[in-house]
Design an enzyme around this catalytic site. Structure first.
Site, PDB file in Angstrom:
ATOM      1  N   ASP A 286      12.323   1.803   2.689  1.00  0.00           N
ATOM      2  CA  ASP A 286      12.335   2.460   3.994  1.00  0.00           C
ATOM      3  C   ASP A 286      11.314   1.786   4.921  1.00  0.00           C
ATOM      4  OD1 ASP A 286      12.983   4.579   5.811  1.00  0.00           O
ATOM      5  OD2 ASP A 286      11.098   5.543   5.277  1.00  0.00           O
TER       6      ASP A 286
ATOM      7  N   LYS B   3       5.022  -1.495  -7.219  1.00  0.00           N
ATOM      8  CA  LYS B   3       3.599  -1.139  -7.256  1.00  0.00           C
ATOM      9  C   LYS B   3       3.255  -0.747  -8.698  1.00  0.00           C
ATOM     10  CE  LYS B   3      -0.359  -0.355  -5.107  1.00  0.00           C
ATOM     11  NZ  LYS B   3      -1.145  -1.431  -4.447  1.00  0.00           N
TER      12      LYS B   3
ATOM     13  N   TYR C 100      11.767   9.700  -2.466  1.00  0.00           N
ATOM     14  CA  TYR C 100      12.626  10.271  -1.443  1.00  0.00           C
ATOM     15  C   TYR C 100      13.387  11.507  -1.901  1.00  0.00           C
ATOM     16  CZ  TYR C 100      12.875   7.998   3.040  1.00  0.00           C
ATOM     17  OH  TYR C 100      12.628   7.612   4.325  1.00  0.00           O
TER      18      TYR C 100
ATOM     19  N   ASP D 270       2.001  -4.190  -1.304  1.00  0.00           N
ATOM     20  CA  ASP D 270       0.999  -4.434  -0.250  1.00  0.00           C
ATOM     21  C   ASP D 270       0.888  -5.926   0.070  1.00  0.00           C
ATOM     22  OD1 ASP D 270       0.177  -4.144  -2.893  1.00  0.00           O
ATOM     23  OD2 ASP D 270      -1.907  -3.753  -2.413  1.00  0.00           O
TER      24      ASP D 270
END
Ligand code: NAD
Length: 347
Positions: free
Chosen positions: A234, A176, A124, A210
């Site tokens: 987000d 991740k 971000y 995921d």
């Protein structure tokens, strides 16, 4: 009880309408906040030399350290910097808290989880550039993300502390690190280290983003507190809002060491502004979070109970199939508060 000084920003679009509904409910609670109303957003620009976040607003938040904010419009293009992002940066609001709880049973009747999102770093930060190739100036787009060890430790510690103080049982770290071994790997490494300090008090779990997204959609009741980096947070926080009826029910808190800003997750909804159709529940719930934060949990509970009772009685705005206007909904919540007996000494 003495009213708590706080800054109030009505915001753009539907902001003023939903804020009026919230103020009606807070009045019924005995006006726990002494609000200083200050300008911000597109509506403030004309009157403040083109600045959508005037110094007088920043000075007020510096003084009160507490703000309730309506949504602010961010025009697309034209180099306009989001006022929301400027506020986060100005006050170091590193923790974004998004509780998600079933109020009106829909697809799920038992969702009660909290997404804790790191609010200042990750992808971000918007560090981007183009690489030209063979005459195409935009042939390749590059983005760089930053996670510092300190920021990872701080947000995970915040999530565990939140779990302890709110009687939550499990913190799930969402990452991740299998692919982004550096950017996300550092976050996971720090999360595992912090979790050791809370062993025996709060359980620790880790999920790849995921897989977590799928499990949230299949069985959200298995989750309690989730903590993650900025971009994943987000996306996940909108996903979980969808599990409990959409953005109309999603409040958010931006918390830092020197200030806290409370808001609805949704935007200024220019398509319905000024029509009395906006659902004020998300901003009402945000006011509840602000009462909790300010040490008035009894008042927060009374507000949430009144919202639940109003919805259960079939009163709702058009987005949830009802016929009430924004003002009628606010008045119904205020009436429900006045009907319910206040616990002795509660503010
Ligand atoms: P939005 O959330 O404003 O609206 C999306 C859709 O949801 C619209 O159809 C709208 O009518 C509906 N909606 C949103 N809130 C509602 C409510 N309380 N009751 C009933 N319906 C509601 O998103 P957008 O249209 O993408 O953004 C509009 C503006 O808001 C943009 O300028 C954006 O940058 C800004 N925004 C601000 C914030 C914030 O201040 N925290 C957050 C998101 C978007």
């Amino acid at each position: 009880m003495t009213p708590i000084p706080a800054t109030l920003i009505r915001g753009d679009g539907i902001g003023p309408e939903i804020m009026d509904a919230v103020l009606a409910a807070l009045d019924a609670l005995g006006a726990p906040f002494a609000f200083e109303e200050r300008p911000a957003g597109l509506n403030a620009m004309e009157r403040h030399g083109g600045d959508p976040l005037p110094e007088e607003t920043l000075a007020s938040i510096r003084r009160t350290r507490l703000a309730l904010k309506g949504p602010l419009t961010t025009p697309v293009g034209s180099g306009f910097r989001s006022v929301n992002v400027r506020l986060r940066e100005a006050f170091g609001l590193y923790a974004n808290l998004r509780p998600c709880r079933t109020i009106v049973p829909g697809r799920f009747s038992d969702v009660d989880l909290v997404v804790v999102r790191e609010n200042l770093g990750g992808l971000y930060v918007g560090q981007e550039h183009w690489i030209p190739v063979a005459g195409d100036p935009h042939a390749v787009g590059v983005a760089t993300g930053f996670n510092t060890r300190e920021a990872c430790r701080r947000i995970v510690t915040y999530a565990f502390d939140y779990a302890v103080t709110h009687g939550r049982k499990t913190v799930t770290v969402v990452h991740k690190a299998n692919i982004l071994k550096v950017l996300s790997g550092l976050f996971l490494e720090e999360a595992r280290a912090v979790a050791k300090d809370y062993a025996g008090r709060v359980a620790f779990d880790e999920r790849i983003i995921d897989a977590c997204a799928m499990q949230l959609v299949l069985d959200p009741a298995r989750f309690d507190v989730l903590v993650t980096t900025n971009l994943f947070g987000d996306i996940l926080s909108d996903l979980v809002a969808g599990l409990v009826g959409g953005l109309g029910f999603a409040p958010g808190a931006n918390i830092g060491p020197d200030a806290a800003v409370f808001e609805a997750v949704h935007g200024s909804a220019p398509d319905i502004a000024g029509q009395g159709k906006a659902n004020p529940v998300a901003l009402l719930l945000a006011a509840g979070l602000m009462l909790d934060h300010a040490g008035r949990p009894d008042a927060a509970r009374r507000l949430r109970d009144a919202i639940t009772a109003t919805l259960a009685a079939g009163t709702g705005t058009p987005d949830i199939g009802g016929t009430a206007t924004t003002a009628e909904f606010g008045a119904a919540v205020a009436a429900a508060i006045r009907r319910a007996p206040a616990p002795t000494g509660a503010g």
